[in-house]
Motif scaffolding. Sequence first.
Motif, PDB file in Angstrom:
ATOM      1  N   ARG A  57       0.808  -0.981   0.090  1.00 59.65           N
ATOM      2  CA  ARG A  57       0.121  -0.038   0.023  1.00 59.65           C
ATOM      3  C   ARG A  57       0.740   1.332  -0.081  1.00 59.65           C
ATOM      4  N   SER A  58       1.971   1.355   0.546  1.00 60.97           N
ATOM      5  CA  SER A  58       2.787   2.344   0.577  1.00 60.97           C
ATOM      6  C   SER A  58       3.393   2.437  -0.589  1.00 60.97           C
ATOM      7  N   PHE A  59       3.814   1.663  -1.284  1.00 61.87           N
ATOM      8  CA  PHE A  59       4.463   1.791  -2.651  1.00 61.87           C
ATOM      9  C   PHE A  59       3.577   2.364  -3.350  1.00 61.87           C
ATOM     10  N   LYS A  60       2.329   1.993  -3.429  1.00 56.67           N
ATOM     11  CA  LYS A  60       1.127   2.571  -4.432  1.00 56.67           C
ATOM     12  C   LYS A  60       1.026   4.019  -4.175  1.00 56.67           C
ATOM     13  N   SER A  61       0.971   4.198  -2.718  1.00 55.10           N
ATOM     14  CA  SER A  61       0.577   5.737  -2.363  1.00 55.10           C
ATOM     15  C   SER A  61       1.703   6.599  -2.671  1.00 55.10           C
ATOM     16  N   LEU A  62       3.002   6.094  -2.566  1.00 57.75           N
ATOM     17  CA  LEU A  62       4.335   7.058  -2.477  1.00 57.75           C
ATOM     18  C   LEU A  62       4.530   7.241  -4.103  1.00 57.75           C
ATOM     19  N   THR A  63       4.092   6.202  -5.105  1.00 54.20           N
ATOM     20  CA  THR A  63       4.437   6.636  -6.434  1.00 54.20           C
ATOM     21  C   THR A  63       3.354   7.656  -6.989  1.00 54.20           C
ATOM     22  N   GLU A  64       2.472   8.261  -6.059  1.00 59.85           N
ATOM     23  CA  GLU A  64       1.385   9.265  -6.646  1.00 59.85           C
ATOM     24  C   GLU A  64       2.176  10.587  -6.409  1.00 59.85           C
ATOM     25  N   TRP A  65       3.397  10.637  -5.538  1.00 60.82           N
ATOM     26  CA  TRP A  65       4.232  11.982  -5.553  1.00 60.82           C
ATOM     27  C   TRP A  65       5.000  12.130  -6.663  1.00 60.82           C
ATOM     28  N   LEU A  66       5.325  11.167  -7.557  1.00 60.99           N
ATOM     29  CA  LEU A  66       5.989  11.173  -8.875  1.00 60.99           C
ATOM     30  C   LEU A  66       5.242  11.258  -9.723  1.00 60.99           C
ATOM     31  N   GLY A  67       3.977  11.255  -9.954  1.00 56.80           N
ATOM     32  CA  GLY A  67       2.911  11.103 -11.003  1.00 56.80           C
ATOM     33  C   GLY A  67       3.187  10.059 -11.838  1.00 56.80           C
ATOM     34  N   ILE A  68       3.544   8.983 -11.345  1.00 58.88           N
ATOM     35  CA  ILE A  68       3.705   7.789 -12.146  1.00 58.88           C
ATOM     36  C   ILE A  68       2.125   7.202 -12.564  1.00 58.88           C
ATOM     37  N   PRO A  69       1.984   6.746 -13.698  1.00 57.07           N
ATOM     38  CA  PRO A  69       0.476   6.428 -14.225  1.00 57.07           C
ATOM     39  C   PRO A  69       0.203   5.166 -13.399  1.00 57.07           C
ATOM     40  N   ALA A  70      -1.173   5.409 -13.009  1.00 57.81           N
ATOM     41  CA  ALA A  70      -1.539   4.317 -12.029  1.00 57.81           C
ATOM     42  C   ALA A  70      -1.649   2.834 -13.102  1.00 57.81           C
ATOM     43  N   GLY A  71      -1.679   3.083 -14.081  1.00 58.68           N
ATOM     44  CA  GLY A  71      -1.796   1.570 -14.915  1.00 58.68           C
ATOM     45  C   GLY A  71      -0.379   0.953 -14.572  1.00 58.68           C
ATOM     46  N   VAL A  72       0.756   2.071 -14.795  1.00 62.39           N
ATOM     47  CA  VAL A  72       2.130   1.437 -14.737  1.00 62.39           C
ATOM     48  C   VAL A  72       2.327   0.725 -13.139  1.00 62.39           C
ATOM     49  N   VAL A  73       1.927   1.415 -12.133  1.00 62.73           N
ATOM     50  CA  VAL A  73       1.890   1.143 -10.939  1.00 62.73           C
ATOM     51  C   VAL A  73       1.328  -0.294 -10.701  1.00 62.73           C
ATOM     52  N   ALA A  74      -0.036  -0.569 -11.085  1.00 62.25           N
ATOM     53  CA  ALA A  74      -0.685  -1.561 -11.150  1.00 62.25           C
ATOM     54  C   ALA A  74       0.230  -2.745 -11.731  1.00 62.25           C
ATOM     55  N   HIS A  75       0.580  -2.517 -12.801  1.00 64.39           N
ATOM     56  CA  HIS A  75       1.560  -3.447 -13.598  1.00 64.39           C
ATOM     57  C   HIS A  75       2.524  -3.748 -12.766  1.00 64.39           C
ATOM     58  N   LEU A  76       3.351  -2.852 -12.410  1.00 66.65           N
ATOM     59  CA  LEU A  76       4.652  -3.326 -11.239  1.00 66.65           C
ATOM     60  C   LEU A  76       4.313  -4.095 -10.281  1.00 66.65           C
ATOM     61  N   MET A  77       3.052  -3.686  -9.591  1.00 70.25           N
ATOM     62  CA  MET A  77       2.668  -4.499  -8.334  1.00 70.25           C
ATOM     63  C   MET A  77       1.857  -5.921  -9.069  1.00 70.25           C
ATOM     64  N   GLY A  78       1.857  -6.447 -10.144  1.00 69.46           N
ATOM     65  CA  GLY A  78       1.547  -7.611 -10.547  1.00 69.46           C
ATOM     66  C   GLY A  78      -0.088  -7.671 -10.643  1.00 69.46           C
ATOM     67  N   HIS A  79      -0.729  -6.483 -10.781  1.00 68.19           N
ATOM     68  CA  HIS A  79      -2.278  -6.479 -10.892  1.00 68.19           C
ATOM     69  C   HIS A  79      -2.520  -6.695 -12.249  1.00 68.19           C
ATOM     70  N   LYS A  80      -3.664  -7.450 -12.532  1.00 65.06           N
ATOM     71  CA  LYS A  80      -4.127  -7.755 -13.873  1.00 65.06           C
ATOM     72  C   LYS A  80      -4.988  -6.233 -14.272  1.00 65.06           C
ATOM     73  N   PRO A  81      -4.877  -5.846 -15.588  1.00 66.16           N
ATOM     74  CA  PRO A  81      -5.502  -4.673 -16.302  1.00 66.16           C
ATOM     75  C   PRO A  81      -6.905  -4.764 -15.820  1.00 66.16           C
ATOM     76  N   SER A  82      -7.586  -3.765 -15.423  1.00 68.13           N
ATOM     77  CA  SER A  82      -8.829  -3.725 -14.922  1.00 68.13           C
ATOM     78  C   SER A  82     -10.022  -3.077 -16.092  1.00 68.13           C
ATOM     79  N   ALA A  83      -9.542  -2.120 -16.670  1.00 70.90           N
ATOM     80  CA  ALA A  83     -10.395  -1.395 -17.765  1.00 70.90           C
ATOM     81  C   ALA A  83     -10.091  -2.113 -19.004  1.00 70.90           C
ATOM     82  N   THR A  84     -11.254  -1.816 -19.946  1.00 67.85           N
ATOM     83  CA  THR A  84     -11.242  -2.291 -21.200  1.00 67.85           C
ATOM     84  C   THR A  84      -9.866  -1.851 -21.781  1.00 67.85           C
ATOM     85  N   ALA A  85      -9.694  -0.436 -21.998  1.00 66.77           N
ATOM     86  CA  ALA A  85      -8.649   0.038 -22.633  1.00 66.77           C
ATOM     87  C   ALA A  85      -7.077  -0.293 -22.096  1.00 66.77           C
ATOM     88  N   GLU A  86      -7.155  -0.614 -20.861  1.00 67.16           N
ATOM     89  CA  GLU A  86      -6.010  -1.506 -20.193  1.00 67.16           C
ATOM     90  C   GLU A  86      -5.667  -2.632 -20.686  1.00 67.16           C
TER      91      GLU A  86
END
Length: 132
Positions: free
Chosen positions: A60-89
């Motif tokens: 959770r901290s990793f996910k939260s701290l990435t917002e300070w850098l403006g890392i795209p949410a999809g990239v963060v999810a990918h780095l965390m091993g999450h599957k794409p959730s939206a159709t475009a993703e």
Amino acid sequence: MPPYATYVLSALLRTNAWVFASPSSVQGIQAKAVSLPHKAHDRACTVAGIEGLTLHGLRRSFKSLTEWLGIPAGVVAHLMGHKPSATAEKHYTVRPLDLLRIHHERIKAWMLEQAGVTFDATKGATLLRAVA
């Protein structure tokens, strides 16, 4: 793997071929490898005097701290091993490994800076190797 993580892992004391060894593990092919990391994490937290920090809390901290850098949410999810959730993703977004690496290295550099850790990636020798 980011250079600092490689440096830290290569400096760990080895008791067998596994990076995170366990003298008591006997689970099939994973014999002598740590299969339940929370026990070692709990011991490390105790030594460091940290209470209430869980492995999931680190995620959770990793996910939260990435917002300070403006890392795209999809990239963060990918780095965390999450599957794409939206159709475009799922169907239209392609992220090459090099793109993920660039963002991961930005995150790592920022975290080291915030922690006051000085690290020269050109001097960090690696002893790690990939195994099949």
